[in-house]
Design a protein around this motif. Structure first.
Motif, PDB file in Angstrom:
ATOM      1  N   GLU A  57     -18.691 -22.719 -57.429  1.00 52.39           N
ATOM      2  CA  GLU A  57     -19.486 -22.648 -56.311  1.00 52.39           C
ATOM      3  C   GLU A  57     -20.733 -23.924 -56.636  1.00 52.39           C
ATOM      4  O   GLU A  57     -21.336 -24.296 -55.964  1.00 52.39           O
ATOM      5  CB  GLU A  57     -19.988 -21.449 -56.243  1.00 52.39           C
ATOM      6  CG  GLU A  57     -19.528 -20.338 -55.492  1.00 52.39           C
ATOM      7  CD  GLU A  57     -19.848 -18.728 -55.597  1.00 52.39           C
ATOM      8  OE1 GLU A  57     -19.270 -18.026 -54.972  1.00 52.39           O
ATOM      9  OE2 GLU A  57     -20.709 -18.714 -56.445  1.00 52.39           O
ATOM     10  N   TYR A  67     -22.010 -27.027 -54.820  1.00 50.77           N
ATOM     11  CA  TYR A  67     -23.216 -27.280 -54.447  1.00 50.77           C
ATOM     12  C   TYR A  67     -23.824 -28.611 -54.645  1.00 50.77           C
ATOM     13  O   TYR A  67     -24.669 -29.341 -54.053  1.00 50.77           O
ATOM     14  CB  TYR A  67     -24.330 -26.308 -54.982  1.00 50.77           C
ATOM     15  CG  TYR A  67     -25.725 -26.576 -55.017  1.00 50.77           C
ATOM     16  CD1 TYR A  67     -26.435 -25.954 -53.739  1.00 50.77           C
ATOM     17  CD2 TYR A  67     -26.549 -27.047 -55.892  1.00 50.77           C
ATOM     18  CE1 TYR A  67     -27.716 -26.017 -53.651  1.00 50.77           C
ATOM     19  CE2 TYR A  67     -28.023 -27.136 -55.836  1.00 50.77           C
ATOM     20  CZ  TYR A  67     -28.381 -26.553 -54.495  1.00 50.77           C
ATOM     21  OH  TYR A  67     -29.903 -26.941 -54.555  1.00 50.77           O
ATOM     22  N   SER A 122     -24.039 -17.361 -59.783  1.00 53.60           N
ATOM     23  CA  SER A 122     -22.945 -18.296 -58.954  1.00 53.60           C
ATOM     24  C   SER A 122     -21.934 -18.616 -60.143  1.00 53.60           C
ATOM     25  O   SER A 122     -21.886 -18.942 -61.079  1.00 53.60           O
ATOM     26  CB  SER A 122     -23.607 -19.380 -58.416  1.00 53.60           C
ATOM     27  OG  SER A 122     -24.638 -19.150 -57.566  1.00 53.60           O
TER      28      SER A 122
END
Length: 232
Positions: A11, A15, A7
Motif C-alpha cells: 500500500e 502511494y 499500512s
C-alpha cells in the motif's frame, strides 16, 4: 489514498507511485543517482512518509526486496537499528547500486553499531559501493558518535591510507570524506588526520594525491582551524 503505521508495504509503495515524477527522475540522474527503478520522490517527501508510517522493521524487508529506489530508502528510514541483523546489513550492502543508497545504509549501520565489524570487512571488499559504505560509515561515526573515544576514530586512519589509492570515483570520494570528517571532529583528531593528508598529498599514486591535497585544503583552512581552536 492515505497511509498510516498500519499500512502494508504494498500500500505504501502504491502511494509513492502516485506521487512519482518523471521530471524528478531525470534530475536525479544528473546527480549520479541510479534511476532505473526510481519513482521520482525527493528525500524530503520520503522522510515525510517515514514519519507517517513509523518504524516497522518487519516491513522493511518487503520494501527492500521491491528493488524500487524510494522503497529501499524508506526501508532504511523506517528500520529499527536495534533489530538490524549483521547478515541483513551485509545483504543490503551487496544490493547497493548508487552512492546515495550506500551513504544512507551507512548511517543505519553506524546507528546499529555494526561499524567495528563491517568497516574492515567492507573496506576489503572489491565491490565499489560496498567499499564506499565502509568509508561512509567512518565519516558518519566521526560526526555522530559523540561519545566514541577519539582513539577509535584515529584508529581508522591506516585503513584510509591503505585504500586512498583506489581510483574509482565513488570510493576515493568516500575515503577523502572519511579523512576530512575525522580531522574536523576535534583538535585531538585534527593533527593525526592532517599528518596523513600531507603524506597522501605527496604520494606517487594519483588518487591518493587527490585525497590528500583536498583534505589538507579543508583541514588547514582558517575556518576549520578557528572552529577547532587551533592557532593559525
Amino acid at each position: 489514498m492515505t497511509i498510516s503505521p498500519a499500512s502494508t508495504a504494498g500500500e505504501i509503495i502504491e502511494y509513492m507511485r502516485a506521487l512519482g515524477s518523471r521530471e524528478n527522475v531525470a534530475g536525479m540522474a544528473r546527480f549520479g543517482i541510479a534511476t532505473q527503478t526510481a519513482l521520482g520522490l525527493s528525500n524530503v517527501e520520503l522522510h515525510r512518509i517515514a514519519r507517517q508510517v513509523k518504524v516497522d522493521h518487519g516491513r522493511t524487508m518487503e520494501f527492500w526486496q521491491s528493488d524500487i529506489r524510494e522503497a529501499r530508502l524508506l526501508a532504511v528510514f523506517t528500520a529499527d537499528p536495534n533489530a538490524l541483523a549483521l547478515q541483513e546489513a551485509r545483504d543490503w550492502a551487496a544490493d547497493c547500486n548508487s552512492w546515495e543508497l550506500a551513504d544512507t545504509v551507512a548511517d543505519l549501520f553506524v546507528a546499529a553499531r555494526l561499524e567495528q565489524t563491517l568497516v574492515p570487512e567492507f573496506a576489503a571488499d572489491e565491490r565499489e559501493f560496498v567499499r564506499r559504505i565502509a568509508f561512509a560509515m567512518i565519516a558518519t561515526a566521526a560526526v555522530h558518535l559523540k561519545q566514541e573515544p577519539d582513539a577509535a576514530l584515529v584508529a581508522w586512519l591506516p585503513l584510509i591510507e591503505a585504500h586512498a589509492g583506489d581510483e574509482r570515483n565513488f570510493v576515493k570520494k568516500a575515503v577523502n570524506w572519511a579523512l576530512r570528517q575525522i580531522g574536523k571532529r576535534n583538535a585531538a583528531c585534527h593533527g593525526p588526520a592532517v599528518a596523513l593528508a600531507e603524506k597522501l598529498a605527496a604520494s606517487d599514486r594519483r588518487a591518493a594525491r587527490w585525497v590528500g591535497k583536498d583534505a589538507v585544503r579543508e583541514l588547514q583552512s582558517d575556518r576549520v582551524r578557528a572552529r577547532l581552536g587551533i592557532p593559525a
